[in-house]
Scaffold this motif. Structure first.
Motif: not given
Length: 194
Positions: A35-52
């Motif tokens: 599989v491409e990644s153990h976890s398909p999600y990368r949660i960090d401040a840079k990624t999530e700040t625009p969504f939040i």
């Protein structure tokens, strides 16, 4: 409204950069056991700040617009002037439907679509990603709620039951009588299900 549209476009564009690209070989369900990644999600401040930020602005904006949407109920003269033949043929059949049981059942299905998210707790792979899944669920719920509230308040579309003369004046002029588009039940169920 323009700010909401810009934030929505930024949200959609930002989605392209939100997933990790690492290789793992421990997936028993994947083709060729990798599989491409153990976890398909990368949660960090840079990624999530625009969504939040976007979900907060859209959610609060929708709430403010909806709370300040003071819709006057129909008067008896306005109700008498309404003609079901003046609306599009697609909606015309719904003007004669009124079923309190179906209305209650739609509330039950709305709740079940939320409970459907509990399926993620069954599989160990998704259970280990519970934090990111809950965060994405909250973002989707707040954005959907804000957009739904905004559109309903701006459009003020008459509900089909207002055209139904079998209902009482009080039923046809309740606070929801001009809040038909778009369906909050449908948008919430869809967003929770997807």
């Amino acid at each position: 409204m323009r700010i909401t549209l810009v934030l929505l476009i930024l949200l959609i564009q930002h989605d392209l950069h939100s997933q990790a690209k690492r290789k793992y070989t421990s997936c028993s369900l994947c083709k060729e056991r990798s599989v491409e990644s153990h976890s398909p999600y990368r949660i960090d401040a840079k990624t999530e700040t625009p969504f939040i930020i976007a979900s907060t602005v859209i959610g609060i904006g929708g709430y403010i617009i909806r709370v300040n949407d003071h819709v006057n109920p129909y008067t008896q003269a306005e109700l008498d002037a309404l003609d079901r033949n003046d609306i599009n043929s697609f909606d015309r059949g719904a003007t004669l439907n009124w079923n309190p049981t179906a209305s209650h059942n739609s509330d039950i299905f709305l709740g079940l679509s939320f409970a459907l998210n509990g399926v993620f707790l069954i599989d160990k792979h998704t259970r280990s990603n519970l934090g990111p899944i809950v965060l994405m669920g909250l973002e989707v719920t707040i954005i959907n709620s804000g957009l739904t509230s905004t559109v309903i308040a701006l459009v003020n579309r008459t509900r089909p039951y207002v055209y139904n003369h079998d209902l009482s004046y009080e039923q046809r002029t309740d606070e929801e009588s001009r809040r038909s588009f778009y369906s909050g039940h449908a948008s919430v169920s869809a967003s929770w299900s997807f």
